[in-house]
Design an enzyme around this catalytic site. Structure first.
Site, PDB file in Angstrom:
ATOM      1  N   CYS A  16       0.759  -1.186  -0.019  1.00 27.87           N
ATOM      2  CA  CYS A  16      -0.104   0.062  -0.150  1.00 27.87           C
ATOM      3  C   CYS A  16       0.823   1.069  -0.025  1.00 27.87           C
ATOM      4  O   CYS A  16       2.200   1.199   0.170  1.00 27.87           O
ATOM      5  CB  CYS A  16      -0.878  -0.046   1.217  1.00 27.87           C
ATOM      6  SG  CYS A  16      -1.892  -1.440   1.297  1.00 27.87           S
ATOM      7  N   GLY A  42      -0.554   0.433  -4.935  1.00 24.50           N
ATOM      8  CA  GLY A  42      -1.782   0.026  -4.549  1.00 24.50           C
ATOM      9  C   GLY A  42      -2.733   0.452  -5.613  1.00 24.50           C
ATOM     10  O   GLY A  42      -3.208   1.693  -5.647  1.00 24.50           O
ATOM     11  N   ASN A 117       0.156   1.112   6.211  1.00 27.18           N
ATOM     12  CA  ASN A 117       1.113  -0.002   5.005  1.00 27.18           C
ATOM     13  C   ASN A 117       1.780  -0.639   5.814  1.00 27.18           C
ATOM     14  O   ASN A 117       2.706  -0.528   6.558  1.00 27.18           O
ATOM     15  CB  ASN A 117       2.229   0.861   4.163  1.00 27.18           C
ATOM     16  CG  ASN A 117       2.949   0.186   3.180  1.00 27.18           C
ATOM     17  OD1 ASN A 117       2.606  -0.679   2.858  1.00 27.18           O
ATOM     18  ND2 ASN A 117       4.252   0.593   2.877  1.00 27.18           N
ATOM     19  N   GLY A 118       1.359  -2.015   5.439  1.00 27.45           N
ATOM     20  CA  GLY A 118       2.208  -3.126   6.250  1.00 27.45           C
ATOM     21  C   GLY A 118       1.055  -4.111   6.576  1.00 27.45           C
ATOM     22  O   GLY A 118       0.146  -4.247   5.855  1.00 27.45           O
ATOM     23  N   TYR A 258      12.215  -3.839  -6.513  1.00 25.61           N
ATOM     24  CA  TYR A 258      10.735  -3.812  -7.233  1.00 25.61           C
ATOM     25  C   TYR A 258      10.103  -2.944  -6.801  1.00 25.61           C
ATOM     26  O   TYR A 258       9.253  -2.008  -7.621  1.00 25.61           O
ATOM     27  CB  TYR A 258      10.304  -5.369  -7.284  1.00 25.61           C
ATOM     28  CG  TYR A 258       8.883  -5.230  -8.209  1.00 25.61           C
ATOM     29  CD1 TYR A 258       8.824  -4.759  -9.627  1.00 25.61           C
ATOM     30  CD2 TYR A 258       7.797  -5.509  -7.511  1.00 25.61           C
ATOM     31  CE1 TYR A 258       7.433  -4.771 -10.038  1.00 25.61           C
ATOM     32  CE2 TYR A 258       6.635  -5.251  -8.183  1.00 25.61           C
ATOM     33  CZ  TYR A 258       6.348  -5.108  -9.382  1.00 25.61           C
ATOM     34  OH  TYR A 258       5.189  -5.154 -10.108  1.00 25.61           O
TER      35      TYR A 258
END
Length: 486
Positions: A16, A42, A117-118, A258
């Protein structure tokens, strides 16, 4: 029937992205711009919550930022000089609007919005206990667990209740929280997920990546430190807190491979430069004669440039990618489904016919993309097709906010490199070594006792407890033991 594009399920999805602004006129519009820059992290849903000094305003929707936040009436409805936003893939929780963040709740201290985020790896265990105690959940997202823990804490101040909540969770998180008292930005003690701080005039900005600062014209100040909570108060004061026991940081190594955009700075390093260095190291470790180095677009481009420069082999665009293909499209039958593969990638036939080519990609997950790309090169007339991968084999699932397939579906879990090469029908296949990846990041190699990064997807060395997944991890460890014995 709507289905995922053939290439889309063969990448590790980018968790995210979060973005927050404090003290900026038209804060929601700035957040929308920042989320545009983070859209690669996301693409399933997006949301923004703002605070105008009296009332919280929210707009959350499925789909991209564009289309949801490019209408004047939406931005006008998000009044205030403070706002935070989120773009999402569903790493935990179902795909529905109720799980779109920021999540919001009215607590005894006032409104509380959170963008995460996570992944909280003990969320299911905590949720069961909270539900037994009478908690009522409105979503299936692990993030809502944090809200309930804050609401039930017995500490006096909101900050102390928030810290109390975080001390009960395991896993990875970068958080931006919006309250009537100010904004809180924090990162988990290991710093697994990224978070950076910037400034635009008097405005303070937090984001998952520095590229979002470039888009809004902000200055990058620094990374939020692992285990740090930064509080921006109503009077603009910035306070830093370190409430957790000191531990060795282990940020996600795949951000460099990436996830992050090449024009971002992650933990002080240029992502673009690191990816070129990875390609160069890959050329040193796995050289082979060829006519052209060809990237698998777009993520393979920097590594391919580094490989080409190190190997002194021309870099060419042998695969052309269409940027006008959505993630889903109509596929009425097998024949059209097969043809649909070429909607996104197509071989540059005039270039590669009769040539020996080396394809460079960032990773192999299920192997379906590599199989299709190699086949495409063969059909276009390449005389030899070699593949080089700018990361070690992905053999383990991630439990820290990355949407990886279950381990049984990972090609590198089921096969060794020779078997993988045969599966994708390449003339040769090689991955960068784990030590080589660390060297490209400026390390001497991987210190097995104190690794610098979280590299569990490659090594199975998970840096935290994984309460909700203990059974899975035990199975993985048994499999690793069998592999070593074999």
């Amino acid at each position: 029937m709507l289905v995922t594009h053939p290439f889309d399920d063969d990448k590790l999805r980018e968790e995210c992205g979060i973005f927050g602004v404090y003290d900026a006129e038209g804060a929601a519009a700035m957040v929308a711009l920042g989320l545009h820059a983070l859209q690669h992290r996301g693409q399933e849903a997006a949301g923004i919550t703002s605070w105008d000094g009296r009332t919280f305003h929210s707009h959350r929707a499925m789909g991209h930022v564009a289309g949801n936040f490019d209408r004047d009436e939406v931005i006008r409805g998000l009044a205030g000089n403070v706002a935070c936003g989120h773009v999402r893939y569903s790493t935990t929780g179902e795909t529905s609007v109720r799980n779109v963040q920021p999540l919001y709740a009215d607590l005894s201290s006032g409104g509380f919005a959170i963008a995460h985020n996570g992944n909280i790896s003990n969320a299911m265990t905590l949720k069961k206990a909270l539900v037994r105690d009478g908690a009522i959940f409105q979503s299936t997202s692990d993030t809502e667990v944090i809200i309930h823990l804050v609401a039930r804490s017995n500490y006096r101040t909101l900050l102390d209740r928030f810290i109390d909540a975080l001390k009960q969770v395991e896993g990875a998180y970068s958080l931006i929280c919006l309250t009537s008292e100010g904004m809180i930005a924090c990162r988990d003690p290991l710093g697994i997920r990224p978070l950076v701080m910037g400034r635009l005039g008097e405005s303070i900005i937090f984001a998952s990546e520095t590229v979002a600062f470039d888009v809004v014209g902000a200055e990058y100040i620094r990374s939020v430190e692992p285990g740090e909570l930064i509080v921006v108060t109503q009077d603009g004061e910035i306070r830093s807190h370190h409430p957790f026991n000191e531990t060795r940081a282990r940020p996600c190594i795949f951000e460099h491979v990436y996830f992050s955009r090449p024009d971002s700075i992650v933990d002080g390093s240029s992502v673009y430069s690191v990816r070129k260095a990875i390609g160069a190291q890959l050329a040193i470790e796995s050289p082979i004669d060829a006519d052209y180095i060809i990237p698998v677009p777009d993520s393979g481009v920097p590594a391919a440039l580094g490989y080409a420069q190190q190997a002194n082999i021309p870099f060419e665009l042998g695969i052309i990618r269409s940027h006008y293909v959505g993630r889903t499209f109509i596929q009425p039958g097998d024949k059209v489904r097969h043809l649909g593969v070429k909607l996104k990638h197509n071989a540059n036939r005039a270039l590669i016919a009769g040539k020996r080519v080396i394809l460079i990609d960032d990773s192999i997950v299920r192997g379906t993309t590599s199989l299709k790309i190699v086949q495409m090169m063969r059909e276009a007339g390449a005389s030899e097709v070699h593949m080089r991968i700018a990361s070690p084999p992905t053999r383990h699932s991630c439990f820290y906010g990355v949407d990886t397939p279950e381990r049984a579906k990972l090609l590198a879990h089921k096969m060794d490199v020779a078997q993988m090469c045969a599966f994708i029908h390449a003339d040769s296949l090689a991955f960068i070594s784990i030590d080589g990846l660390y060297k490209a990041l400026g390390e001497a190699g991987r210190d097995s006792q104190n690794p610098r990064y979280c590299d569990a997807c490659f090594t199975g060395d998970y840096p935290t407890r994984l309460t909700d997944f203990d059974e899975t991890i035990e199975v993985n460890q048994l499999e690793l033991l069998r592999e070593r014995v074999a």
